[in-house]
Design a protein around this motif. Structure first.
Motif, PDB file in Angstrom:
ATOM      1  N   LYS A 228       0.775  -1.160  -0.176  1.00 12.20           N
ATOM      2  CA  LYS A 228       0.054  -0.064  -0.001  1.00 12.20           C
ATOM      3  C   LYS A 228       0.817   1.209   0.012  1.00 12.20           C
ATOM      4  N   GLU A 231       2.027   1.936  -3.366  1.00 12.96           N
ATOM      5  CA  GLU A 231       0.737   2.259  -4.304  1.00 12.96           C
ATOM      6  C   GLU A 231       0.754   3.868  -3.983  1.00 12.96           C
ATOM      7  N   ARG A 235       1.059   7.222  -6.778  1.00 16.31           N
ATOM      8  CA  ARG A 235      -0.196   8.069  -7.134  1.00 16.31           C
ATOM      9  C   ARG A 235       0.212   9.559  -6.596  1.00 16.31           C
ATOM     10  N   GLN A 241      -2.793   3.753 -11.900  1.00 18.50           N
ATOM     11  CA  GLN A 241      -2.750   2.389 -12.336  1.00 18.50           C
ATOM     12  C   GLN A 241      -3.445   2.133 -13.592  1.00 18.50           C
ATOM     13  N   LYS A 270       1.463  -4.457  -9.259  1.00 14.40           N
ATOM     14  CA  LYS A 270       0.402  -3.467  -9.921  1.00 14.40           C
ATOM     15  C   LYS A 270       1.239  -2.628 -10.683  1.00 14.40           C
TER      16      LYS A 270
END
Length: 276
Positions: A228, A231, A235, A241, A270
């Motif tokens: 997390k 991610e 961002r 994504q 991802k």
């Protein structure tokens, strides 16, 4: 937490005598990632169903309910521990390992990335007396005698290290170019004492400036699926994504830029991207 002056950080290519330090930094930064990936796979519904089936079969052979439940889980964890490094390799790449020697810089003068914080502050990175590097051994490593061809250097990719007063505090891996106009970040690591200081953002922004100069139009970043922190970080620096916005162009890119997959085809990474 150590206060880091970002305008004093020099982003340069990794050299052969930096390899052991970078390996130690990567090992420290990726600690626990493999276990989180295994937990992610074990908690998928289909995997839980298969484990339940095997436990039910074992229950007929083993009189202990706990053993019948634990044996399949234990065997699957051992299997994943053995096969995970081979299947994931460097995250975002199908290669089983990173060619540290092949990606080492051998020029006389350092190849340096532009530091955007120097332009803001008006300062230039200073050269001070070298400090002891994290993970460096007292005995100097002998320079590798391996023969490095131009083809190997091209395929090995690039590693850029963040050097602050002679200490390597972070690194970013850029995979070798497989498609024109496309770059791929497959690993980003900062030292534990220098996190939340903007070092990761500095490494990404400096690499993006370099990629823009060389004509790269899009940069991809592969992040471990359960991460997390990774991610949220990408961002914040302007990445999206892949697959969030559905259009024809994204559909084509989803086919070309697929996440790394592991046991039973579950995604291990991802994929994030940014148009430069």
């Amino acid at each position: 937490m150590v206060r880091l002056e970002l305008e004093q950080v020099v982003m340069r290519r990794m050299k052969e005598d930096d390899i052991e330090v970078v390996k130690a930094l990567v090992k420290e930064g990726c600690e626990g990632t493999e276990n989180r990936l295994i937990l992610h796979i074990l908690t998928r519904p289909l995997c839980l169903f298969i484990l339940a089936v095997f436990s039910s079969i074992l229950r007929c052979l083993v009189h202990s309910f706990i053993l019948a439940l634990a044996i399949p889980v234990f065997l699957l964890i051992v299997f994943l521990k053995i096969t995970m490094p081979r299947s994931t390799g460097v995250l975002g790449s199908s290669r089983p390992y990173w060619d540290y020697v092949g990606s080492s810089y051998r020029g006389q003068q350092d190849e340096i990335l532009q530091n955007p914080y120097c332009r803001i502050s008006g300062k230039t990175p200073g050269t001070k007396k070298q400090r002891r590097r994290i993970g460096a051994k007292d005995k100097e490593k002998e320079v590798s005698s391996e023969k490095i061809t131009a083809e190997r250097e091209q395929a090995a990719g690039l590693v850029w290290v963040a050097d602050c007063e002679g200490e390597i505090v972070g690194c970013i891996f850029r995979e070798s170019e497989t498609r024109p106009g496309v770059g791929r970040i497959c690993r980003l690591v900062t030292g534990c004492w220098y996190r939340r200081e903007g070092l990761g953002r500095l490494l990404v922004q400096s690499l993006e400036l370099k990629e823009r100069e060389t004509g790269t139009q899009r940069v991809y970043a592969h992040v471990p699926y359960p991460s997390k922190v990774g991610e949220v970080f990408f961002r914040k620096v302007g990445y999206r994504q892949l697959g969030e916005v559905t259009d024809e162009e994204d559909d084509d890119e989803i086919i070309k830029e697929t996440p790394e997959r592991g046991f039973m085809g579950y995604p291990l990474t991802k994929v994030f991207y940014k148009d430069l």
